[in-house]
Scaffold this motif. Structure first.
Motif, PDB file in Angstrom:
ATOM      1  N   SER A  11       0.827  -1.095   0.010  1.00  0.00           N
ATOM      2  CA  SER A  11       0.013  -0.012  -0.124  1.00  0.00           C
ATOM      3  C   SER A  11       0.939   1.110  -0.027  1.00  0.00           C
ATOM      4  O   SER A  11       2.073   1.286   0.271  1.00  0.00           O
ATOM      5  N   LEU A  12       0.332   2.269  -0.204  1.00  0.00           N
ATOM      6  CA  LEU A  12       1.018   3.494  -0.242  1.00  0.00           C
ATOM      7  C   LEU A  12       1.497   3.898   1.131  1.00  0.00           C
ATOM      8  O   LEU A  12       2.522   4.644   1.373  1.00  0.00           O
ATOM      9  N   ARG A  49       1.850  14.661  -4.837  1.00  0.00           N
ATOM     10  CA  ARG A  49       1.879  13.103  -5.608  1.00  0.00           C
ATOM     11  C   ARG A  49       3.354  12.521  -4.785  1.00  0.00           C
ATOM     12  O   ARG A  49       4.555  13.014  -4.497  1.00  0.00           O
ATOM     13  N   ARG A  53       3.707   7.714  -7.788  1.00  0.00           N
ATOM     14  CA  ARG A  53       2.470   7.451  -8.807  1.00  0.00           C
ATOM     15  C   ARG A  53       1.047   7.600  -8.228  1.00  0.00           C
ATOM     16  O   ARG A  53      -0.015   6.965  -8.702  1.00  0.00           O
ATOM     17  N   ARG A  54       0.902   8.160  -6.883  1.00  0.00           N
ATOM     18  CA  ARG A  54      -0.265   8.455  -6.462  1.00  0.00           C
ATOM     19  C   ARG A  54      -0.486   9.771  -5.880  1.00  0.00           C
ATOM     20  O   ARG A  54       0.288  10.544  -5.689  1.00  0.00           O
ATOM     21  N   THR A  55      -1.672  10.140  -5.890  1.00  0.00           N
ATOM     22  CA  THR A  55      -2.076  11.439  -5.322  1.00  0.00           C
ATOM     23  C   THR A  55      -2.934  11.402  -4.000  1.00  0.00           C
ATOM     24  O   THR A  55      -3.678  10.736  -3.787  1.00  0.00           O
ATOM     25  N   LYS A 115      -4.926  12.588  -0.627  1.00  0.00           N
ATOM     26  CA  LYS A 115      -6.118  13.289  -0.421  1.00  0.00           C
ATOM     27  C   LYS A 115      -6.041  14.244   0.339  1.00  0.00           C
ATOM     28  O   LYS A 115      -5.136  14.471   1.095  1.00  0.00           O
TER      29      LYS A 115
END
Length: 454
Positions: free
Chosen positions: A233-234, A343, A346-348, A350
């Motif tokens: 997970s991130l 970012r 490769r995720r943004t 919340k």
């Protein structure tokens, strides 16, 4: 009529308020247990304030002490402290869930909400699995750690008695894994400053406890269960990256500052051992292989910053937590690069998580600064400002390291440190949510207007 009133009040208590009340009750019960004649050695005594301080330090898994644990408390008292740090490290809801699972009871929705608050989670999904895995991993690591440390203490000749060696091994393993910072050796690990085996075992347990239970569970899924198509997970990626980076930066930073001062006449391996151990232990562990008061002021301030950051979320540690620090840094970097989004991997992120991070950071800074000002006003005639900063950050980050001033604090100073340790255990968000009403959607909005910033 009275019963109806009590039930109505109980219904109005939020999960957050219940958690805080439960930990507060645990501290008071623990303090009373330490006041029992059976808890102290013959000829020794302890005041209520010192018992309350020790109980808070144990339940909050901090490790700051106003009395010498090995010299003051009896075997029964040491067992009580061991139970307190286990209770505080793993969490009351986790232990309660464990008992419910043993007796085959279903976990209600209201109880799951309590677990969510206690473990600092944002979702109800997977909580029972998390708690079950958390407890099994804790027992595994503490059990293996106790056997390895006890066997080593016996083989290395530190203890001649098998029961005594494994008793100390068990206490040290639990204290290390929960990052509690308590010891029965009398001087933390200063007597083992050249024993790299014991230090190595201790550092492994400290890292396993501080890196976060969700990270350990995901590592188990990947490495042990070898779940097909499993992806980290991130949270795990950010946590591990930040955790390892802070260890490296702390180790290098301590070595650079102290290489020509405290480390001047030491061999390279001892310099590395001191730097690495302090970088790891400072984050939440509280165990020390040396007297940190001998470090220079820049190093003590650096350690204070590391204690302020603390361990990872859903771990045994305190502080603002690694992910909060990571989000703050990532937001600054992305804003400087002109991006409208934050970012990473490769995720943004919340916007809610970004806002939470800045709220936690801002609230923590205000609490720590105010505490430093108050403690300095109370103790400035006795201690330097850097020692006061160090003590405040240690209490808030539930680290437990000290420059040696804890036992010499005045009664008001001890009360302030007690409050900081308690706040560090329950967490900033939990404290803020205590005064927060139920979230409701706004029925209307005021016109927006720009504000000059910076």
């Amino acid at each position: 009529m009275v019963k109806q009133f009590v039930r109505q009040k109980a219904r109005n208590i939020t999960p957050t308020q219940f958690i805080v009340f439960t930990y507060l009750t645990a501290v008071m019960v623990a303090a009373l247990l330490l006041l029992l004649p059976a808890s102290v050695k013959e000829g020794k005594s302890i005041s209520f304030l010192d018992a309350l301080f020790t109980a808070t330090s144990a339940v909050s898994v901090t490790g700051l002490t106003v009395v010498n644990t090995s010299e003051t408390f009896s075997g029964f008292g040491a067992l009580m402290i061991m139970g307190m740090i286990q209770f505080g490290g793993i969490g009351i809801m986790a232990l309660g869930t464990f008992l419910w699972l043993i007796f085959g009871q279903n976990i209600s929705l209201s109880y799951r909400r309590l677990i969510m608050v206690d473990q600092n989670r944002s979702s109800l999904s997977g909580l029972v699995y998390l708690i079950r895995s958390l407890l099994l991993l804790a027992l595994l690591f503490e059990g293996v750690g106790a056997v390895l440390i006890g066997s080593y203490l016996l083989a290395a000749g530190y203890y001649d008695s098998v029961p005594m060696a494994f008793y100390h091994g068990l206490f040290h393993a639990i204290s290390s894994y929960t990052n509690a910072g308590f010891d029965l050796f009398g001087d933390s690990l200063q007597s083992f400053s050249n024993d790299y085996v014991l230090q190595g075992l201790t550092m492994v347990l400290l890292v396993l406890g501080a890196i976060g239970f969700p990270v350990l569970i995901e590592l188990r899924e990947k490495l042990v269960k070898k779940t097909p198509n499993f992806k980290f997970s991130l949270f795990t990626k950010v946590t591990v990256t930040t955790f390892v980076t802070l260890i490296i930066l702390g180790t290098v930073g301590i070595w650079i500052v102290e290489s020509s001062v405290y480390y001047r006449e030491m061999p390279w391996h001892q310099q590395l051992a001191y730097s690495l151990f302090n970088s790891i232990s400072t984050r939440s562990g509280g165990l020390a292989t040396m007297d940190v008061s001998e470090f220079t002021s820049p190093t003590q301030f650096m350690l204070s910053v590391l204690m302020f950051i603390g361990a990872s979320p859903s771990s045994v540690g305190g502080g603002i937590r690694t992910t909060t620090f990571a989000v703050i840094v990532l937001t600054l970097v992305n804003y400087a690069l002109g991006r409208s989004e934050v970012r990473v991997f490769r995720r943004t992120l919340k916007q809610e998580d970004i806002t939470k991070s800045f709220v936690v950071f801002s609230a923590a800074v205000m609490i720590v600064i105010l505490s430093i000002m108050l403690l300095d006003a109370l103790e400035r005639q006795h201690f330097s400002l850097i020692k006061i900063v160090f003590e405040v950050c240690s209490a808030f980050g539930t680290s437990g390291l000290s420059t040696g001033i804890t036992s010499e604090l005045s009664a008001p100073g001890k009360v302030l440190i007690i409050l900081l340790m308690f706040m560090g255990r329950v967490g900033i968000l939990t404290l803020l949510f205590m005064f927060r009403s139920k979230v409701t959607k706004d029925r209307y909005h005021y016109p927006k207007e720009e504000l000059i910033i910076g």
